[in-house]
Every structure is written in structure tokens, then in C-alpha cells.
Design an enzyme around this catalytic site. Structure first.
Site, PDB file in Angstrom:
ATOM      1  N   LYS A 242      58.314  26.478  -8.182  1.00  0.00           N
ATOM      2  CA  LYS A 242      58.221  27.469  -8.895  1.00  0.00           C
ATOM      3  C   LYS A 242      59.139  26.320  -9.712  1.00  0.00           C
ATOM      4  O   LYS A 242      59.514  27.947 -10.792  1.00  0.00           O
ATOM      5  CB  LYS A 242      59.742  28.055  -8.001  1.00  0.00           C
ATOM      6  N   HIS A 294      52.865  30.268   2.345  1.00  0.00           N
ATOM      7  CA  HIS A 294      52.861  31.887   2.370  1.00  0.00           C
ATOM      8  C   HIS A 294      51.900  32.507   3.030  1.00  0.00           C
ATOM      9  O   HIS A 294      51.288  33.700   2.468  1.00  0.00           O
ATOM     10  CB  HIS A 294      52.708  32.246   1.057  1.00  0.00           C
TER      11      HIS A 294
HETATM   12  P1  C2E Z   1      61.240  33.895  -1.539  1.00  0.00           P
HETATM   13  O1  C2E Z   1      62.780  34.475  -1.863  1.00  0.00           O
HETATM   14  O2  C2E Z   1      61.981  32.195  -0.818  1.00  0.00           O
HETATM   15  O3  C2E Z   1      61.075  34.209  -0.323  1.00  0.00           O
HETATM   16  C1  C2E Z   1      60.443  33.653   0.695  1.00  0.00           C
HETATM   17  C2  C2E Z   1      59.568  34.567   2.112  1.00  0.00           C
HETATM   18  O4  C2E Z   1      60.591  35.247   2.534  1.00  0.00           O
HETATM   19  C3  C2E Z   1      58.777  35.757   0.984  1.00  0.00           C
HETATM   20  O5  C2E Z   1      57.662  35.599   0.723  1.00  0.00           O
HETATM   21  C4  C2E Z   1      58.653  36.752   1.766  1.00  0.00           C
HETATM   22  O6  C2E Z   1      57.697  36.754   2.979  1.00  0.00           O
HETATM   23  C5  C2E Z   1      59.931  37.033   2.762  1.00  0.00           C
HETATM   24  N1  C2E Z   1      61.121  37.633   2.381  1.00  0.00           N
HETATM   25  C6  C2E Z   1      62.032  37.646   1.649  1.00  0.00           C
HETATM   26  N2  C2E Z   1      63.028  38.405   0.870  1.00  0.00           N
HETATM   27  C7  C2E Z   1      62.131  39.819   2.280  1.00  0.00           C
HETATM   28  C8  C2E Z   1      61.895  41.025   2.808  1.00  0.00           C
HETATM   29  O7  C2E Z   1      62.831  41.464   1.600  1.00  0.00           O
HETATM   30  N3  C2E Z   1      61.517  41.285   2.854  1.00  0.00           N
HETATM   31  C9  C2E Z   1      60.554  40.773   3.880  1.00  0.00           C
HETATM   32  N4  C2E Z   1      59.797  41.823   5.013  1.00  0.00           N
HETATM   33  N5  C2E Z   1      60.168  39.384   3.503  1.00  0.00           N
HETATM   34  C10 C2E Z   1      60.982  39.211   2.649  1.00  0.00           C
HETATM   35  P2  C2E Z   1      56.767  35.842  -0.698  1.00  0.00           P
HETATM   36  O8  C2E Z   1      57.206  37.553  -0.656  1.00  0.00           O
HETATM   37  O9  C2E Z   1      55.454  36.099  -0.813  1.00  0.00           O
HETATM   38  O10 C2E Z   1      57.646  35.254  -1.900  1.00  0.00           O
HETATM   39  C11 C2E Z   1      57.998  34.418  -2.535  1.00  0.00           C
HETATM   40  C12 C2E Z   1      58.927  34.118  -3.527  1.00  0.00           C
HETATM   41  O11 C2E Z   1      58.779  34.980  -4.566  1.00  0.00           O
HETATM   42  C13 C2E Z   1      59.769  34.291  -2.977  1.00  0.00           C
HETATM   43  O12 C2E Z   1      60.707  33.334  -2.064  1.00  0.00           O
HETATM   44  C14 C2E Z   1      61.045  34.768  -3.942  1.00  0.00           C
HETATM   45  O13 C2E Z   1      61.523  33.919  -4.640  1.00  0.00           O
HETATM   46  C15 C2E Z   1      60.138  35.296  -5.218  1.00  0.00           C
HETATM   47  N6  C2E Z   1      59.375  36.707  -4.795  1.00  0.00           N
HETATM   48  C16 C2E Z   1      59.421  37.775  -3.811  1.00  0.00           C
HETATM   49  N7  C2E Z   1      59.553  39.541  -4.036  1.00  0.00           N
HETATM   50  C17 C2E Z   1      60.923  39.410  -4.867  1.00  0.00           C
HETATM   51  C18 C2E Z   1      61.548  40.518  -5.800  1.00  0.00           C
HETATM   52  O14 C2E Z   1      61.437  41.503  -4.995  1.00  0.00           O
HETATM   53  N8  C2E Z   1      62.254  40.061  -6.651  1.00  0.00           N
HETATM   54  C19 C2E Z   1      62.438  39.240  -7.638  1.00  0.00           C
HETATM   55  N9  C2E Z   1      63.147  38.175  -7.925  1.00  0.00           N
HETATM   56  N10 C2E Z   1      61.819  38.150  -6.758  1.00  0.00           N
HETATM   57  C20 C2E Z   1      60.752  38.064  -5.787  1.00  0.00           C
HETATM   58 FE    FE Z   2      57.776  30.093  -2.244  1.00  0.00          FE
HETATM   59 FE    FE Z   3      61.383  29.077   0.048  1.00  0.00          FE
END
Ligand code: C2E
Ligand code: FE
Ligand code: FE
Ligand code: SIN
Ligand code: SIN
Length: 378
Positions: A242, A294
Site C-alpha cells: 500500500k 486477498h
Molecule cells: P482493508 O481495509 O484492510 O480490508 C481488508 C479486507 O477486509 C478487504 O479486502 C475485505 O476482504 C474485508 N473487508 C473490509 N471491509 C469490508 C466490508 O465492509 N464488507 C466485507 N464483506 N468485507 C470487508 P478488499 O476488499 O480486497 O480490500 C482491500 C483494501 O482495499 C482494503 O483493506 C482497503 O484498504 C481498500 N478498500 C476496499 N474497499 C474500499 C472502499 O470502499 N473505500 C476505500 N477507501 N478503500 C477500500
Molecule cells: Fe491487503
Molecule cells: Fe490489512
């Protein structure tokens, strides 16, 4: 407590030169190839004890940074430490001088603190400083309670311990250096993980919690304590990629567009590319975790779309730990979920997003994991 009759039962005859050589050869063959510092300390303690017929023998090493003398007295037991100036060991170290004593309690330099900690009664003592190849003092060899009729150590005992120390010196120094490097690696990995974390403004203790949860899960799965510790040390690096993602995406308060999310997903590959060049086991493990955290059990994850056991066990473990923490914490783009909601999602995703055995392990360890969540709360 060692009463007199106790001592008499254990009295021994002086060794013949053949016996001494035998002991030295035996231990040197064990010590020379050994990489683990704790093992070397224990072998050297045993060698010293057998060689000069002491009841106990301890190799104290000088930790200059913390100004301590420390040693291992047994496998699995925490290191014993004392201030580097304390007692006879400290005196010998500071003055670069060997010490013999017939009755420690009659000597003002003796520090009875260690006896209090161990419940042991020290009487005769021999302490010799030991040097590294550059001639700097790196610690002391200390023998306690001579087990022969004479009951006191002799100048021959000094020569024997000095000889034992010099034969083991190279292996000892290599192991000290090795430990230092490993410690440094761990710190660098952890600091890099924190850099990734602070860039993405994730909650303060995210990497610490992911590390702790990953270790608990690894142990529950039956991985060895050594491997669980490796995963704990490497997992804080999972999001290091990141660092290369622009703030406009990383810190976006709302939902990402498809394009933005595609860029975000690159953090897995970027982390892998950063870490894979190293040959160190720790960084190799961190590279795998960064690459695969992931991936999803049913093959719909990224970046490779690996499926089931194609995903490395380290990746499967960190995925559960990371998502649990992401869901149970506030993020710039979402509020923290209630624990029950997280658990329901985990049940639904058992065998879909997550390895079923990992969800089972997670449920089995839920109490421990929630306690860690409390302990490392932001
Ligand atoms: P992160 O915030 O560390 O989230 C890691 C993982 O936790 C996410 O991987 C997803 O599998 C799960 N997760 C987090 N929030 C939710 C949720 O509300 N519902 C569900 N079902 N799972 C959730 P993912 O999706 O591959 O995202 C990777 C990274 O991308 C996230 O790491 C975050 O940094 C970013 N990201 C993902 N979606 C968003 C978003 O909508 N807005 C922003 N600003 N960043 C996002
Ligand atoms: Fe990650
Ligand atoms: Fe993380
Ligand atoms: C031992 O008794 O062997 C360990 C503690 C001490 O050095 O007195
Ligand atoms: C020493 O005797 O100097 C070290 C162990 C102790 O303080 O009892």
C-alpha cells in the site's frame, strides 16, 4: 537447599586427562555445527560443569545495549538476567579478572539475589571472563560448588574452562551475530509494516492485532511454535504494498470506483515484488503473505485467483486475521461492525471466501482472539 550430606552423596573423583579430552571432543562436536545461541549456551554450561566437576555452571553473556548479563538455564525457560555490574560475575567482567571463592557468602562481592531466585545455595565459586576473537570481554563462565572432596576450584579449573571457552568461541560468536541479525530483521519488518499502516491510515494497532491473531490461528491448526512465530513476525507486512498506492485512493472516505479498486488490488503484487528478492526465510514468508492474503478459497480472490490449498497456508491464515480486524475496526470508508455480524459473515463465508478449517479454528479460539482485540485496542 544443598545440605552437607547432600553434597557428600554427590562427591566425585578428579578426572583423568583422557576423560577430560573425551568431554571436550564430545561437546565440541555438538557445539561447532550449532546455530542456535540458546543451545550453545546450554552445551557450554554442561561442558564446563562436567569438565571441572562443578555442581552448576553458567555461561553469562554481556548484553551491552541493556547493560545486562543474561543466560539460559534450561530449554523453554525464560532467560535469567542481572545487572552487568552485579555480583561476582559482574566483578569478573568489569575487572577482566578470574575469581575463586571458597565460600561466597563470606565475600562482599557476591550477590545472593540469584540464589534467592533459584532457591540454590552457592558455596564455592569460580568465575572467568571470556573474550571474543578481538579480545573484548563478551561474558563470563561461572561455576558453582566444586563436587570433589577438596570442595574448592583450582587453577587447573581456570585453564580447563578457558580452554572450553576458546574451543567454543567461534560458534558462540557466530550464533550471537546470527541472533542479532534475526532480531534486526524482525524489527525492520515490523517497522515496514507500520509504515504501510500509517500511509493507509488504518487503525493504530492493526498490524499488531493481525500478527497476534495469525499466531493463534497457526497454533490452533497445529503448526509448530517456531512456524507460528514466523507467521506472527511476517504477517505485519501483508499490506506493505500500500505504500505505492496514491493517497487519493488510500484515504478516500467513500467507496472506491472499479478503476480505483483495480489499482488498490495491486498492493498485493507490489508487496510481493518488494519482498521476493530476499533469500531470508522471514522475508520470503512475508512475500507469500503479501501476495496471497486477498486470495479466496473458492478462487474468486486476487491477484492470481488461486483456489483452495493452492493458496499457501500463510495466506489463508492472514486472510482470516486481516478481514476479521478490518471488519471489527473503523476504516476511513466504513464503521466497525458488531462482533456478531462479523461471526455471521465468517459462517456464511466458511468454505466460500475462507478455508473451512480456518473458520473452525477461528471459532475455537474466539475467546482468545477477543481478549487480544481488547489488549491491543486502539
Ligand atoms: P482493508 O481495509 O484492510 O480490508 C481488508 C479486507 O477486509 C478487504 O479486502 C475485505 O476482504 C474485508 N473487508 C473490509 N471491509 C469490508 C466490508 O465492509 N464488507 C466485507 N464483506 N468485507 C470487508 P478488499 O476488499 O480486497 O480490500 C482491500 C483494501 O482495499 C482494503 O483493506 C482497503 O484498504 C481498500 N478498500 C476496499 N474497499 C474500499 C472502499 O470502499 N473505500 C476505500 N477507501 N478503500 C477500500
Ligand atoms: Fe491487503
Ligand atoms: Fe490489512
Ligand atoms: C546457578 O546457580 O547455576 C545459576 C545462578 C547463579 O549463577 O548463581
Ligand atoms: C555472581 O555470583 O556473581 C553471580 C550470581 C549471583 O549473583 O549469585
Amino acid at each position: 537447599m544443598h545440605e552437607l550430606q547432600d553434597l557428600e552423596v554427590k562427591l566425585k573423583d578428579d578426572l583423568t586427562p583422557e576423560q577430560m579430552l573425551h568431554i571436550i571432543f564430545h561437546y565440541i562436536s555438538l557445539i561447532a555445527p550449532e546455530k542456535d545461541l540458546d543451545h550453545i549456551l546450554l552445551y557450554m554450561a554442561d561442558m564446563g560443569r562436567e569438565l571441572i566437576l562443578a555442581d552448576r555452571c553458567t555461561l553469562w553473556l554481556h548484553d551491552k545495549e541493556n547493560n545486562l548479563l543474561w543466560t539460559k538455564v534450561a530449554h523453554g525457560v525464560k532467560a535469567l538476567t542481572m545487572p552487568a555490574e552485579a555480583g561476582l560475575a559482574g566483578f569478573a567482567l568489569k575487572n577482566n579478572q578470574s575469581i575463586f571463592i571458597e565460600d561466597a557468602y563470606k565475600d562482599a562481592r557476591f550477590n545472593p539475589e540469584v540464589d534467592l531466585q533459584t532457591g540454590y545455595r552457592t558455596k564455592s565459586v569460580l568465575v572467568i571472563p571470556i573474550q571474543n576473537q578481538q579480545g573484548e570481554n563478551m561474558g563470563v563462565y561461572q561455576a558453582i560448588n566444586k563436587m570433589t572432596l577438596a570442595g574448592v576450584f583450582s587453577s587447573q579449573d581456570i585453564d580447563l574452562l578457558t580452554l572450553a571457552a576458546s574451543y567454543s568461541g567461534k560458534a558462540l560468536e557466530a550464533a550471537i551475530l546470527n541472533k542479532e541479525i534475526e532480531q534486526t530483521q524482525k524489527e525492520i519488518i515490523y517497522l515496514m509494516g507500520e509504515i504501510g499502516e500509517s500511509r493507509s491510515k488504518e487503525t493504530g494497532n492493526h498490524v499488531k492485532r493481525v500478527a497476534e491473531y495469525s499466531k493463534v490461528l497457526a497454533l490452533r491448526l497445529g503448526l509448530s511454535p517456531v512456524e507460528a512465530e514466523l507467521i506472527k513476525t511476517a504477517s505485519p507486512m501483508h499490506d506493505i504494498g500500500k505504500v505505492a498506492i496514491p493517497d487519493s485512493i488510500l484515504k478516500k472516505p467513500g467507496k472506491l470506483t472499479d478503476e480505483e479498486f483495480a489499482l488498490m488490488q495491486a498492493h498485493t503484487k507490489i508487496g510481493f515484488e518488494l519482498l521476493k528478492k530476499s533469500n531470508r526465510q522471514l522475508l520470503k514468508s512475508a512475500a507469500i503473505i503479501s501476495h496471497q492474503h486477498h486470495e479466496k478459497w473458492n478462487g474468486t480472490g486476487y491477484p492470481q485467483g488461486l483456489k483452495g490449498e493452492e493458496i499457501h497456508i500463510y495466506g489463508r491464515i492472514t486472510a482470516v486475521a486481516d478481514v476479521f480486524d478490518a471488519l471489527a475496526s473503523d476504516r476511513c470508508y466504513k464503521k466497525a461492525w458488531e462482533i456478531d455480524r462479523v461471526i455471521n459473515l465468517f459462517k456464511e463465508e466458511r468454505g466460500v471466501q475462507f478455508d473451512p478449517q480456518l473458520i473452525d479454528a477461528f471459532m475455537d479460539c474466539l475467546e482468545e482472539i477477543l481478549a487480544l482485540k481488547e489488549e491491543y485496542a486502539d
